[in-house]
Design an enzyme around this catalytic site. Sequence first.
Site, PDB file in Angstrom:
ATOM      1  N   LYS A  92     -53.673 -14.628  69.898  1.00 51.53           N
ATOM      2  CA  LYS A  92     -52.993 -14.273  71.175  1.00 51.53           C
ATOM      3  C   LYS A  92     -53.477 -15.037  72.396  1.00 51.53           C
ATOM      4  O   LYS A  92     -54.683 -14.482  72.770  1.00 51.53           O
ATOM      5  CB  LYS A  92     -52.860 -12.919  71.034  1.00 51.53           C
ATOM      6  CG  LYS A  92     -52.110 -12.173  72.318  1.00 51.53           C
ATOM      7  CD  LYS A  92     -51.865 -10.650  72.202  1.00 51.53           C
ATOM      8  CE  LYS A  92     -51.446 -10.143  73.336  1.00 51.53           C
ATOM      9  NZ  LYS A  92     -51.408  -8.716  73.584  1.00 51.53           N
TER      10      LYS A  92
ATOM     11  N   LYS B 193     -57.888 -12.416  70.830  1.00 56.19           N
ATOM     12  CA  LYS B 193     -57.231 -12.014  71.888  1.00 56.19           C
ATOM     13  C   LYS B 193     -57.782 -12.715  73.232  1.00 56.19           C
ATOM     14  O   LYS B 193     -58.902 -11.946  73.437  1.00 56.19           O
ATOM     15  CB  LYS B 193     -56.729 -10.680  72.026  1.00 56.19           C
ATOM     16  CG  LYS B 193     -55.908 -10.394  73.397  1.00 56.19           C
ATOM     17  CD  LYS B 193     -55.401  -8.804  73.078  1.00 56.19           C
ATOM     18  CE  LYS B 193     -54.593  -8.436  74.530  1.00 56.19           C
ATOM     19  NZ  LYS B 193     -54.180  -7.104  74.509  1.00 56.19           N
TER      20      LYS B 193
HETATM   21  C1  PBG Z   1     -52.491  -4.660  75.852  1.00 55.17           C
HETATM   22  C2  PBG Z   1     -51.549  -5.474  75.471  1.00 55.17           C
HETATM   23  C3  PBG Z   1     -51.202  -6.642  76.364  1.00 55.17           C
HETATM   24  C4  PBG Z   1     -50.283  -7.497  75.526  1.00 55.17           C
HETATM   25  C5  PBG Z   1     -49.957  -6.565  74.338  1.00 55.17           C
HETATM   26  N1  PBG Z   1     -50.934  -5.559  74.287  1.00 55.17           N
HETATM   27  C6  PBG Z   1     -51.556  -6.908  77.788  1.00 55.17           C
HETATM   28  C7  PBG Z   1     -52.977  -6.971  78.172  1.00 55.17           C
HETATM   29  O1  PBG Z   1     -53.922  -7.400  77.122  1.00 55.17           O
HETATM   30  O2  PBG Z   1     -53.287  -6.686  79.275  1.00 55.17           O
HETATM   31  C8  PBG Z   1     -49.706  -8.643  76.118  1.00 55.17           C
HETATM   32  C9  PBG Z   1     -48.300  -8.969  75.404  1.00 55.17           C
HETATM   33  C10 PBG Z   1     -47.567 -10.084  76.268  1.00 55.17           C
HETATM   34  O3  PBG Z   1     -47.799 -10.412  77.263  1.00 55.17           O
HETATM   35  O4  PBG Z   1     -46.270 -10.068  75.840  1.00 55.17           O
HETATM   36  N2  PBG Z   1     -53.071  -3.708  75.073  1.00 55.17           N
END
Ligand code: PBG
Length: 326
Positions: A248, A195
């Site tokens: 991601k 991520k």
């Molecule tokens: C946070 C989380 C995020 C997303 C999923 N879980 C945002 C972040 O890390 O700030 C983003 C998903 C998206 O943008 O569709 N735990």
Amino acid sequence: MMLRRPRRNRQSTAMRGMANETHLNVQHLVFPLFVLDGSNIRSEIHSLPGIFRFSPDTLLQEIDKCMNLGLTNFIVFPAVADSLKDKTATYSWSPDNFYLKVARDIKKRFPECCLISDVAMDPYSSDGHDGLVRGGEIVNDETLPILAKMWLAQAEAGFDMLGPSDMMDGRVGFIRKALDEQGFTKTSILAYTAKYASAMYGPFRDALDSAPKSGDKKSYQMNPANKSEALIEAELDTAEGADMLMVKPALHYLDVIHLLKEKSNLPIAAYHVSGECAMLRAACNNGWLDFERAMPETLLSIRRAGADVILTYFAKEFAERFPSGI
Ligand code: PBG
């Protein structure tokens, strides 16, 4: 004279069908849904047109519609009122938590669906970070027991699969152990393996009002410049008991999806995140791109790169348009 003419395989729909290398259908898709407390609410996210925050009652109606389209996989995110947020995310495992209640209701009414949770402190944290903040730092090991409480509460509520999006080190193993000790051996783990600290999460943070109050997430999410590091994360998550590995965002990281698919025997998921969907939607709403063609092409590219599973805000629209897949 030309012996090889690749165009011969492209000359008709039937022949293109036989030579088609990549398939995508609704069973590969997961639909992200946002839920907030209350009733009869369906409020559109301004930076993600076409996607809504639902109260538990309208969420069940939405899931019913999706199930009728053959879309059976959902990941649900809670939008929590500021007054319930604190330093240690206590609301995340509170028995009054509406997110846990709605999970119970969903699994009761639709036992055949696959319900995936989000595990991270940010929706519940007054600091807006995925881990515990101490002296301006996001601390790792002290976050793990907090996450474990959240996971156990979610497993108990009936989620089929837990999705740790927090990127703390050691979280998959820590939680697998906690789950197994409590008898939740069937609850599976979708590890957010690679991520990235991406600019593409903007609309999601708008939807949940969960942006960090100070600093950024670069000390725990991955550097967008790195690829080998994704292999280290994949090795660890696999050894710690992950059931699926996720990359991601998706489109900006197709090479990472490809790499993990080549190196791992686990199913690979890709999260086509909010900003990636918003970009395409904005261009289409402006009349600059044709949604009917750009949307399936986009999802197909993620599959072609190697994703078995795609989390996308376009899942329902795909299911409506392509009931038997592409
Ligand atoms: C946070 C989380 C995020 C997303 C999923 N879980 C945002 C972040 O890390 O700030 C983003 C998903 C998206 O943008 O569709 N735990």
